[in-house]
Motif scaffolding. Structure first.
Motif, PDB file in Angstrom:
ATOM      1  N   GLY A 138       0.853  -1.190   0.000  1.00 46.43           N
ATOM      2  CA  GLY A 138       0.000   0.000   0.000  1.00 46.43           C
ATOM      3  C   GLY A 138       0.883   1.232   0.000  1.00 46.43           C
ATOM      4  N   CYS A 139       0.911   1.915  -1.143  1.00 44.42           N
ATOM      5  CA  CYS A 139       1.796   3.087  -1.300  1.00 44.42           C
ATOM      6  C   CYS A 139       0.972   4.347  -1.514  1.00 44.42           C
ATOM      7  CB  CYS A 139       2.738   2.887  -2.483  1.00 44.42           C
ATOM      8  SG  CYS A 139       3.718   1.405  -2.354  1.00 44.42           S
ATOM      9  N   GLY A 140      -0.173   4.462  -0.844  1.00 44.02           N
ATOM     10  CA  GLY A 140      -1.022   5.645  -0.976  1.00 44.02           C
ATOM     11  C   GLY A 140      -0.578   6.741  -0.025  1.00 44.02           C
ATOM     12  N   THR A 141      -1.537   7.499   0.491  1.00 45.22           N
ATOM     13  CA  THR A 141      -1.236   8.657   1.338  1.00 45.22           C
ATOM     14  C   THR A 141      -0.397   8.252   2.554  1.00 45.22           C
ATOM     15  OG1 THR A 141      -3.403   9.479   0.724  1.00 45.22           O
ATOM     16  CG2 THR A 141      -2.306  10.617   2.524  1.00 45.22           C
ATOM     17  N   MET A 142      -0.884   7.280   3.318  1.00 47.56           N
ATOM     18  CA  MET A 142      -0.194   6.951   4.573  1.00 47.56           C
ATOM     19  C   MET A 142       1.067   6.117   4.313  1.00 47.56           C
ATOM     20  SD  MET A 142       0.100   7.521   7.699  1.00 47.56           S
ATOM     21  CE  MET A 142      -1.230   8.664   8.001  1.00 47.56           C
ATOM     22  N   GLY A 143       0.973   5.111   3.439  1.00 52.52           N
ATOM     23  CA  GLY A 143       2.159   4.289   3.126  1.00 52.52           C
ATOM     24  C   GLY A 143       3.285   5.159   2.595  1.00 52.52           C
ATOM     25  N   PHE A 194       5.134  -2.705  -2.510  1.00 53.18           N
ATOM     26  CA  PHE A 194       4.188  -3.213  -3.519  1.00 53.18           C
ATOM     27  C   PHE A 194       2.859  -2.501  -3.370  1.00 53.18           C
ATOM     28  CE2 PHE A 194       0.718  -5.964  -4.973  1.00 53.18           C
ATOM     29  CZ  PHE A 194       1.053  -6.010  -6.316  1.00 53.18           C
ATOM     30  N   ASP A 195       2.284  -2.128  -4.501  1.00 53.09           N
ATOM     31  CA  ASP A 195       0.928  -1.570  -4.526  1.00 53.09           C
ATOM     32  C   ASP A 195       0.266  -2.106  -5.785  1.00 53.09           C
ATOM     33  OD1 ASP A 195      -0.470   1.277  -3.187  1.00 53.09           O
ATOM     34  OD2 ASP A 195      -1.360   0.357  -4.968  1.00 53.09           O
ATOM     35  N   GLN A 196      -1.028  -2.452  -5.670  1.00 51.90           N
ATOM     36  CA  GLN A 196      -1.739  -2.954  -6.857  1.00 51.90           C
ATOM     37  C   GLN A 196      -1.893  -1.850  -7.902  1.00 51.90           C
ATOM     38  OE1 GLN A 196      -5.310  -4.436  -5.070  1.00 51.90           O
ATOM     39  NE2 GLN A 196      -6.366  -2.476  -5.072  1.00 51.90           N
ATOM     40  N   ASP A 197      -1.769  -0.589  -7.460  1.00 50.57           N
ATOM     41  CA  ASP A 197      -1.765   0.543  -8.382  1.00 50.57           C
ATOM     42  C   ASP A 197      -0.308   0.788  -8.787  1.00 50.57           C
ATOM     43  OD1 ASP A 197      -1.575   3.106  -9.478  1.00 50.57           O
ATOM     44  OD2 ASP A 197      -3.286   3.853  -8.331  1.00 50.57           O
ATOM     45  N   LYS A 253       1.305   4.398  -8.621  1.00 54.65           N
ATOM     46  CA  LYS A 253       1.736   4.897  -7.311  1.00 54.65           C
ATOM     47  C   LYS A 253       3.051   4.243  -6.902  1.00 54.65           C
ATOM     48  CE  LYS A 253      -2.824   5.558  -5.374  1.00 54.65           C
ATOM     49  NZ  LYS A 253      -3.839   4.879  -4.618  1.00 54.65           N
ATOM     50  N   ALA A 307      -0.498  -0.846   4.675  1.00 45.36           N
ATOM     51  CA  ALA A 307      -1.091   0.499   4.587  1.00 45.36           C
ATOM     52  C   ALA A 307      -2.165   0.535   3.512  1.00 45.36           C
ATOM     53  CB  ALA A 307      -0.008   1.542   4.337  1.00 45.36           C
ATOM     54  N   LYS A 318      -6.516   0.333   2.737  1.00 48.44           N
ATOM     55  CA  LYS A 318      -7.755   0.740   3.409  1.00 48.44           C
ATOM     56  C   LYS A 318      -8.309  -0.438   4.213  1.00 48.44           C
ATOM     57  CE  LYS A 318      -8.649   4.925   1.555  1.00 48.44           C
ATOM     58  NZ  LYS A 318      -8.324   6.090   2.380  1.00 48.44           N
ATOM     59  N   ALA A 353      -4.145   0.524   9.715  1.00 46.51           N
ATOM     60  CA  ALA A 353      -5.564   0.648   9.339  1.00 46.51           C
ATOM     61  C   ALA A 353      -6.433   1.042  10.531  1.00 46.51           C
ATOM     62  CB  ALA A 353      -6.054  -0.666   8.755  1.00 46.51           C
ATOM     63  N   MET A 367      -1.856   3.818  15.191  1.00 45.50           N
ATOM     64  CA  MET A 367      -2.746   4.883  14.718  1.00 45.50           C
ATOM     65  C   MET A 367      -1.898   6.148  14.564  1.00 45.50           C
ATOM     66  SD  MET A 367      -5.352   6.396  13.615  1.00 45.50           S
ATOM     67  CE  MET A 367      -6.293   4.902  13.405  1.00 45.50           C
ATOM     68  N   PRO A 368      -1.492   6.435  13.324  1.00 43.24           N
ATOM     69  CA  PRO A 368      -0.727   7.681  13.074  1.00 43.24           C
ATOM     70  C   PRO A 368      -1.696   8.812  12.735  1.00 43.24           C
ATOM     71  CG  PRO A 368      -0.694   6.257  11.137  1.00 43.24           C
ATOM     72  CD  PRO A 368      -1.667   5.647  12.105  1.00 43.24           C
TER      73      PRO A 368
HETATM   74  N1  LIG Z   1      -4.692   8.936   5.291  1.00 44.56           N
HETATM   75  C1  LIG Z   1      -4.677   9.165   6.602  1.00 44.56           C
HETATM   76  O1  LIG Z   1      -4.693  10.295   7.090  1.00 44.56           O
HETATM   77  C2  LIG Z   1      -4.617   8.018   7.578  1.00 44.56           C
HETATM   78  C3  LIG Z   1      -4.441   8.283   8.960  1.00 44.56           C
HETATM   79  C4  LIG Z   1      -4.357   7.179   9.837  1.00 44.56           C
HETATM   80  C5  LIG Z   1      -4.474   5.884   9.331  1.00 44.56           C
HETATM   81  N2  LIG Z   1      -4.674   5.684   7.995  1.00 44.56           N
HETATM   82  C6  LIG Z   1      -4.820   4.307   7.510  1.00 44.56           C
HETATM   83  O2  LIG Z   1      -3.885   4.074   6.483  1.00 44.56           O
HETATM   84  C7  LIG Z   1      -4.415   3.088   5.603  1.00 44.56           C
HETATM   85  C8  LIG Z   1      -4.175   3.532   4.181  1.00 44.56           C
HETATM   86  O3  LIG Z   1      -4.891   4.752   3.983  1.00 44.56           O
HETATM   87  P1  LIG Z   1      -4.501   5.721   2.786  1.00 44.56           P
HETATM   88  O4  LIG Z   1      -5.235   6.979   3.017  1.00 44.56           O
HETATM   89  O5  LIG Z   1      -3.010   5.740   2.601  1.00 44.56           O
HETATM   90  O6  LIG Z   1      -5.160   4.883   1.552  1.00 44.56           O
HETATM   91  P2  LIG Z   1      -4.811   5.004   0.001  1.00 44.56           P
HETATM   92  O7  LIG Z   1      -4.229   6.337  -0.305  1.00 44.56           O
HETATM   93  O8  LIG Z   1      -6.043   4.559  -0.742  1.00 44.56           O
HETATM   94  O9  LIG Z   1      -3.665   3.901  -0.222  1.00 44.56           O
HETATM   95  C9  LIG Z   1      -3.889   2.523  -0.144  1.00 44.56           C
HETATM   96  C10 LIG Z   1      -3.189   1.878  -1.330  1.00 44.56           C
HETATM   97  O10 LIG Z   1      -3.206   0.449  -1.149  1.00 44.56           O
HETATM   98  C11 LIG Z   1      -3.530  -0.146  -2.399  1.00 44.56           C
HETATM   99  N3  LIG Z   1      -4.025  -1.510  -2.169  1.00 44.56           N
HETATM  100  C12 LIG Z   1      -5.254  -1.915  -1.769  1.00 44.56           C
HETATM  101  N4  LIG Z   1      -5.301  -3.264  -1.656  1.00 44.56           N
HETATM  102  C13 LIG Z   1      -4.065  -3.726  -1.995  1.00 44.56           C
HETATM  103  C14 LIG Z   1      -3.491  -5.013  -2.086  1.00 44.56           C
HETATM  104  N5  LIG Z   1      -4.183  -6.124  -1.812  1.00 44.56           N
HETATM  105  N6  LIG Z   1      -2.200  -5.113  -2.463  1.00 44.56           N
HETATM  106  C15 LIG Z   1      -1.479  -4.008  -2.767  1.00 44.56           C
HETATM  107  N7  LIG Z   1      -1.967  -2.757  -2.708  1.00 44.56           N
HETATM  108  C16 LIG Z   1      -3.246  -2.610  -2.321  1.00 44.56           C
HETATM  109  C17 LIG Z   1      -4.536   0.796  -2.995  1.00 44.56           C
HETATM  110  O11 LIG Z   1      -4.702   0.589  -4.361  1.00 44.56           O
HETATM  111  P3  LIG Z   1      -6.104   1.064  -5.061  1.00 44.56           P
HETATM  112  O12 LIG Z   1      -6.077   2.559  -5.065  1.00 44.56           O
HETATM  113  O13 LIG Z   1      -6.022   0.438  -6.416  1.00 44.56           O
HETATM  114  O14 LIG Z   1      -7.210   0.506  -4.206  1.00 44.56           O
HETATM  115  C18 LIG Z   1      -3.892   2.140  -2.672  1.00 44.56           C
HETATM  116  O15 LIG Z   1      -2.945   2.489  -3.639  1.00 44.56           O
HETATM  117  C19 LIG Z   1      -5.902   2.942   5.920  1.00 44.56           C
HETATM  118  O16 LIG Z   1      -6.136   1.691   6.513  1.00 44.56           O
HETATM  119  C20 LIG Z   1      -6.187   4.067   6.885  1.00 44.56           C
HETATM  120  O17 LIG Z   1      -7.129   3.671   7.880  1.00 44.56           O
HETATM  121  C21 LIG Z   1      -4.731   6.713   7.105  1.00 44.56           C
END
Ligand SMILES: NC(=O)c1ccc[n+]([C@@H]2O[C@H](COP(=O)([O-])OP(=O)(O)OC[C@H]3O[C@@H](n4cnc5c(N)ncnc54)[C@H](OP(=O)(O)O)[C@@H]3O)[C@@H](O)[C@H]2O)c1
Length: 267
Positions: A6-11, A32-35, A38, A67, A69, A94, A116-117
């Protein structure tokens, strides 16, 4: 080797902080990210390694940040399960997913750390709270806490407090952004430009927080010290009391914490 799924916002935020602070060398990190977009943009930016899929990442790394969802976690765990062994340490960021969720899908002996960050991790001023499963040693928890320490402050708490933590520090940056916006709106109403008003609001929030962190003096005492009889601050505080700002913030923490608890029930 350290893994990130998971390489989105938090990763991405965690990864950048860890590399920027030289806690782990980029060549010792696999992501690794399925996207693919990213994943490849982080590879280009940070010069880390990439895996071709979840299972190959698990085979190459022992400590793995999860990291994705919350709604994507179960599917991910089922994919990882066949290649996990007793040496793997999983670190989940998560929201709403308890250690028992990971034990249910991977077995009681899984080594799992829950964190919990919050988003100020992006600027090195995050607040992260850590809980660990019984299978995780104190040393392993300390190692992960040190990584998170590169992104701000870290404390360990029993997992039963994670809902409250989510309601306060997890969701809290949004509350403070709203407060800053409102303060700036007041400044604009009184004739300041939007830019100047927002700057004044932000520095005031930062300064007040720093005063508490450096002196440890209770906020109510510091508030009283700057409130002279019949003065300007006293007039402002009266308006806040009339608007029930204190009660509203208390309710914000409670309702966010309750929402986190309900997320768990929905699983
Ligand atoms: N953002 C925040 O402020 C924050 C704060 C505290 C905690 N968190 C936690 O952090 C976690 C991630 O949040 P985020 O905001 O970073 O989400 P995000 O930006 O959507 O990033 C998640 C990434 O993981 C990818 N993914 C999903 N399933 C996968 C799999 N099986 N294998 C590989 N990659 C996969 C997603 O791809 P797709 O886009 O293709 O689905 C997406 O690129 C969440 O559980 C959230 O509760 C976030």
């Amino acid at each position: 080797m350290l893994g990130f799924i998971g390489c989105g916002t938090m990763g991405g935020t965690l990864l950048e902080g860890i590399i920027k602070n030289q806690l782990v060398a980029p060549e010792k990190i696999v992501i690794f990210d399925q996207d693919a977009g990213k994943m490849l943009s982080l590879k280009d930016k940070l010069e880390v390694n990439t895996a071709t899929n979840v299972q190959s990442l698990c085979l190459e790394t022992q400590k793995i940040f999860l990291a994705v969802k919350p709604q994507d976690m179960k599917e991910l765990l089922l994919e990882m399960k066949p290649v996990l062994n007793a040496g793997h340490l999983l670190i989940s960021v998560a929201a709403g997913l308890y250690i028992s969720f990971f034990q249910k899908h991977l077995g009681k002996s899984v080594k799992i750390i829950r964190i919990m960050p919050n988003t100020p991790c992006l600027v090195g001023e995050g607040m992260s709270v850590i809980s660990r499963s019984q299978a995780v040693s104190e040393g392993e928890e300390k190692e992960i806490a040190a990584l998170m320490g590169s992104l701000g402050k870290v404390i360990s708490l029993e997992e039963k407090h994670m809902s409250a933590v989510t309601g306060l520090s997890g969701s809290g940056p949004a509350y403070i952004f709203l407060v800053m916006e409102a303060l700036a709106d007041g400044g604009v109403e009184m004739g300041l430009s939007r830019d100047v008003a927002l700057f004044l609001a932000a520095q005031t929030v930062l300064g007040a927080a720093k005063m508490f962190l450096q002196t440890g003096e209770h906020p109510a005492i510091m508030k009283n010290k700057v409130t002279s009889p019949g003065g300007t601050t006293s007039a402002g505080l009266l308006a806040l009391e009339e608007g029930a700002v204190k009660a509203s913030l208390i309710k914000a923490v409670i309702q966010s914490a309750q929402k986190e608890k309900n997320m768990l029930l929905e699983k």
